[in-house]
Design a protein around this motif. Structure first.
Motif, mmCIF file in Angstrom:
data_model
loop_
_atom_site.group_PDB
_atom_site.id
_atom_site.type_symbol
_atom_site.label_atom_id
_atom_site.label_comp_id
_atom_site.label_asym_id
_atom_site.label_seq_id
_atom_site.Cartn_x
_atom_site.Cartn_y
_atom_site.Cartn_z
ATOM 1 N N SER A 32 -3.446 -1.952 -16.961
ATOM 2 C CA SER A 32 -3.655 -0.504 -16.880
ATOM 3 C C SER A 32 -4.788 -0.152 -15.917
ATOM 4 O O SER A 32 -4.719 0.858 -15.205
ATOM 5 C CB SER A 32 -3.925 0.076 -18.269
ATOM 6 O OG SER A 32 -5.011 -0.569 -18.902
ATOM 7 N N LEU A 33 -5.813 -0.972 -15.847
ATOM 8 C CA LEU A 33 -6.902 -0.713 -14.912
ATOM 9 C C LEU A 33 -6.427 -0.859 -13.462
ATOM 10 O O LEU A 33 -6.836 -0.091 -12.583
ATOM 11 C CB LEU A 33 -8.061 -1.668 -15.170
ATOM 12 C CG LEU A 33 -8.922 -1.382 -16.404
ATOM 13 C CD1 LEU A 33 -9.956 -2.482 -16.593
ATOM 14 C CD2 LEU A 33 -9.612 -0.028 -16.288
ATOM 15 N N THR A 34 -5.563 -1.845 -13.230
ATOM 16 C CA THR A 34 -5.016 -2.032 -11.884
ATOM 17 C C THR A 34 -4.138 -0.850 -11.490
ATOM 18 O O THR A 34 -4.213 -0.346 -10.357
ATOM 19 C CB THR A 34 -4.198 -3.335 -11.814
ATOM 20 O OG1 THR A 34 -5.034 -4.449 -12.170
ATOM 21 C CG2 THR A 34 -3.643 -3.564 -10.410
ATOM 22 N N LEU A 35 -3.306 -0.401 -12.413
ATOM 23 C CA LEU A 35 -2.445 0.754 -12.140
ATOM 24 C C LEU A 35 -3.283 1.994 -11.840
ATOM 25 O O LEU A 35 -2.956 2.779 -10.935
ATOM 26 C CB LEU A 35 -1.523 1.021 -13.327
ATOM 27 C CG LEU A 35 -0.427 -0.014 -13.592
ATOM 28 C CD1 LEU A 35 0.329 0.326 -14.866
ATOM 29 C CD2 LEU A 35 0.540 -0.083 -12.413
ATOM 30 N N TYR A 76 -1.885 5.198 -4.151
ATOM 31 C CA TYR A 76 -1.164 4.524 -3.069
ATOM 32 C C TYR A 76 0.347 4.670 -3.246
ATOM 33 O O TYR A 76 0.853 4.679 -4.382
ATOM 34 C CB TYR A 76 -1.549 3.041 -3.016
ATOM 35 C CG TYR A 76 -2.976 2.827 -2.572
ATOM 36 C CD1 TYR A 76 -3.293 2.619 -1.236
ATOM 37 C CD2 TYR A 76 -4.029 2.851 -3.503
ATOM 38 C CE1 TYR A 76 -4.604 2.439 -0.827
ATOM 39 C CE2 TYR A 76 -5.347 2.669 -3.101
ATOM 40 C CZ TYR A 76 -5.623 2.463 -1.767
ATOM 41 O OH TYR A 76 -6.918 2.293 -1.370
ATOM 42 N N PRO A 77 1.087 4.770 -2.150
ATOM 43 C CA PRO A 77 2.549 4.957 -2.219
ATOM 44 C C PRO A 77 3.286 3.656 -2.511
ATOM 45 O O PRO A 77 4.062 3.158 -1.691
ATOM 46 C CB PRO A 77 2.881 5.493 -0.819
ATOM 47 C CG PRO A 77 1.866 4.837 0.065
ATOM 48 C CD PRO A 77 0.599 4.801 -0.753
ATOM 49 N N LYS A 122 5.760 -1.486 -10.350
ATOM 50 C CA LYS A 122 5.943 -2.936 -10.347
ATOM 51 C C LYS A 122 5.086 -3.591 -9.281
ATOM 52 O O LYS A 122 4.470 -4.644 -9.508
ATOM 53 C CB LYS A 122 7.420 -3.281 -10.122
ATOM 54 C CG LYS A 122 7.724 -4.770 -10.191
ATOM 55 C CD LYS A 122 9.209 -5.031 -10.032
ATOM 56 C CE LYS A 122 9.511 -6.521 -10.127
ATOM 57 N NZ LYS A 122 10.969 -6.806 -9.976
ATOM 58 N N GLU A 123 5.036 -2.974 -8.104
ATOM 59 C CA GLU A 123 4.225 -3.513 -7.019
ATOM 60 C C GLU A 123 2.740 -3.447 -7.378
ATOM 61 O O GLU A 123 1.985 -4.375 -7.085
ATOM 62 C CB GLU A 123 4.498 -2.738 -5.728
ATOM 63 C CG GLU A 123 5.865 -3.001 -5.123
ATOM 64 C CD GLU A 123 6.164 -2.083 -3.956
ATOM 65 O OE1 GLU A 123 6.919 -2.495 -3.059
ATOM 66 O OE2 GLU A 123 5.649 -0.940 -3.952
ATOM 67 N N ALA A 124 2.339 -2.356 -7.992
ATOM 68 C CA ALA A 124 0.940 -2.201 -8.373
ATOM 69 C C ALA A 124 0.536 -3.238 -9.425
ATOM 70 O O ALA A 124 -0.551 -3.822 -9.350
ATOM 71 C CB ALA A 124 0.697 -0.792 -8.903
ATOM 72 N N GLU A 125 1.413 -3.498 -10.390
ATOM 73 C CA GLU A 125 1.110 -4.458 -11.448
ATOM 74 C C GLU A 125 0.889 -5.859 -10.896
ATOM 75 O O GLU A 125 0.116 -6.644 -11.458
ATOM 76 C CB GLU A 125 2.239 -4.484 -12.484
ATOM 77 C CG GLU A 125 2.265 -3.260 -13.391
ATOM 78 C CD GLU A 125 3.360 -3.344 -14.438
ATOM 79 O OE1 GLU A 125 4.165 -4.300 -14.382
ATOM 80 O OE2 GLU A 125 3.407 -2.463 -15.315
ATOM 81 N N MET A 164 -5.666 -9.795 -8.500
ATOM 82 C CA MET A 164 -6.805 -9.484 -7.645
ATOM 83 C C MET A 164 -7.903 -8.759 -8.432
ATOM 84 O O MET A 164 -9.092 -8.915 -8.148
ATOM 85 C CB MET A 164 -6.357 -8.633 -6.456
ATOM 86 C CG MET A 164 -5.492 -9.362 -5.437
ATOM 87 S SD MET A 164 -6.379 -10.666 -4.522
ATOM 88 C CE MET A 164 -5.809 -12.155 -5.384
ATOM 89 N N PHE A 165 -7.493 -7.970 -9.419
ATOM 90 C CA PHE A 165 -8.478 -7.311 -10.282
ATOM 91 C C PHE A 165 -9.239 -8.378 -11.072
ATOM 92 O O PHE A 165 -10.463 -8.336 -11.199
ATOM 93 C CB PHE A 165 -7.780 -6.341 -11.239
ATOM 94 C CG PHE A 165 -8.670 -5.240 -11.748
ATOM 95 C CD1 PHE A 165 -8.471 -3.923 -11.370
ATOM 96 C CD2 PHE A 165 -9.727 -5.523 -12.607
ATOM 97 C CE1 PHE A 165 -9.301 -2.902 -11.838
ATOM 98 C CE2 PHE A 165 -10.561 -4.523 -13.077
ATOM 99 C CZ PHE A 165 -10.347 -3.202 -12.691
#
Length: 203
Positions: A153-156, A162-163, A167-170, A175-176
């Motif tokens: 959730s923090l990464t999202l 960002y566009p 799924k890509e964000a997760e 990296m987080f």
């Protein structure tokens, strides 16, 4: 490096250590090898001697969330010459219940345990073979320095402007996790930022 504690301007205690062994563990698709490689590079740039041990799951990928599908990367870094990746990690980063179950027994007692609390859902707990959520067990807190971080959730939240798809964000949650551990051990972020910039320049 000595083991005496000093104070930084933010009044946070800093302890200098001669050596640390960290293990990143998660699903084979969580990017643990990449995370470990980036931390290794940053440590080498920092001037530490390093030794690593990547641990891949079976060639035939097991179902996501299962113990058989766990991938890990262990790095031993120190301020003197070292020859092995270390016997036991002093820090374990577990991206899901399966990673915790497979690797917890190796973590030294009193070691730091960082878990992605978002992944400890009923479904994932069942896949890993847990009957109850281990994060609710006081025994875990008594034995280790448990830090629950909602990595997903923090990464999202960090990438919401960002566009890209959810799924890509997760997929960036590794990296987080790398950022957290890099902050803990004062690893320079510049090598990783430079690598990301070049790697994804066309995207």
């Amino acid at each position: 490096m000595s083991t005496t504690e000093t104070e930084v301007p933010q009044q946070k205690p800093v302890k200098e250590l001669e050596r640390v062994v960290i293990r990143f563990a998660g699903d084979s698709g969580d990017g643990m090898q990449l995370t470990g490689d980036r931390f290794t590079t940053a440590s080498a740039v920092f001037g530490n001697d390093v030794s690593t041990f990547p641990d891949y799951p079976a060639e035939i990928r097991a179902p996501a969330g299962t113990v058989a599908g766990v991938s890990s990367f262990q790095i031993h870094f120190a301020d003197y010459d070292i020859l092995t990746p270390g016997d036991q990690p002093s820090v374990l980063v577990a991206m899901n219940p399966a990673a915790l179950k497979k690797n917890l027994a190796d973590l030294v007692r009193g070691g730091s345990l960082i878990v992605n609390s978002d992944a400890f859902t009923d479904s994932n707990l069942k896949k890993a073979g847990y009957e109850a959520n281990p994060l609710d067990d006081d025994a875990l807190r008594d034995a280790y320095q448990l830090v629950e971080v909602p990595l997903t959730s923090l990464t999202l939240e960090a990438l919401k402007e960002y566009p890209i798809t959810k799924k890509e964000a997760e997929r960036a949650k590794n990296m987080f996790a790398l950022g957290i551990v890099s902050w803990m051990y004062h690893r320079p972020p510049e090598p990783t930022i430079e690598w990301i910039t070049k790697k994804f320049a066309k995207r």
